[in-house]
Design a protein around this motif. Sequence first.
Motif: not given
Length: 188
Positions: A151-155
């Motif tokens: 999720x953090x990488x997508x953000x």
Amino acid sequence: MGIVGSTIKPFKNTAFQAGKDFFDVTEADIAGKWAVFFFYPADFTFVCPTELEDLGEQYETLQGLGVEVYGVSTDTHFSHKAWHDTSEKISKIKYAFLGDQNHTLTNNFGVLREGVGLADRATFVVDPDGVIQLVEITPEGVGRNATELVRKIKAAKYWREHPGQVCPAKWEEGGETLAPSLDLVGKL
């Protein structure tokens, strides 16, 4: 300067990856790509295999996002192979493991435990320019969550690709973003 926003330092480490011969990895190999450096204390331990297996379950998703993954400990690439060959959890993993017995990477990223010779439990996400964008460090007894890492990488990727937009708390892909401006001050 803090570690977020800093550029990775030169390194050369030997890797083990299932189905391949040993090979060297340097900072040049990740140039132009997103990369995760997933540090853990040691092979043949307790929390580590649960985290590494969890990350392995997200590896295909990360590859689909253009992200390469490297598990890193201060063990040798030979130890990584032996662990892969003897552990049910580790044998499933398809990403590369970097041996760091000389402590180059653990020192470069500032996660070598002084006097112990082991890496902290730490995750670093590096963007295509070699800039560290995300950092997570937990105590030895607290495992990480690979779903949250994705999720953090997508953000981080969204933020990089959409200047002027930021991702609020709990942002999920496709969710609303914010455009910081004077009009938003005090209204959130």
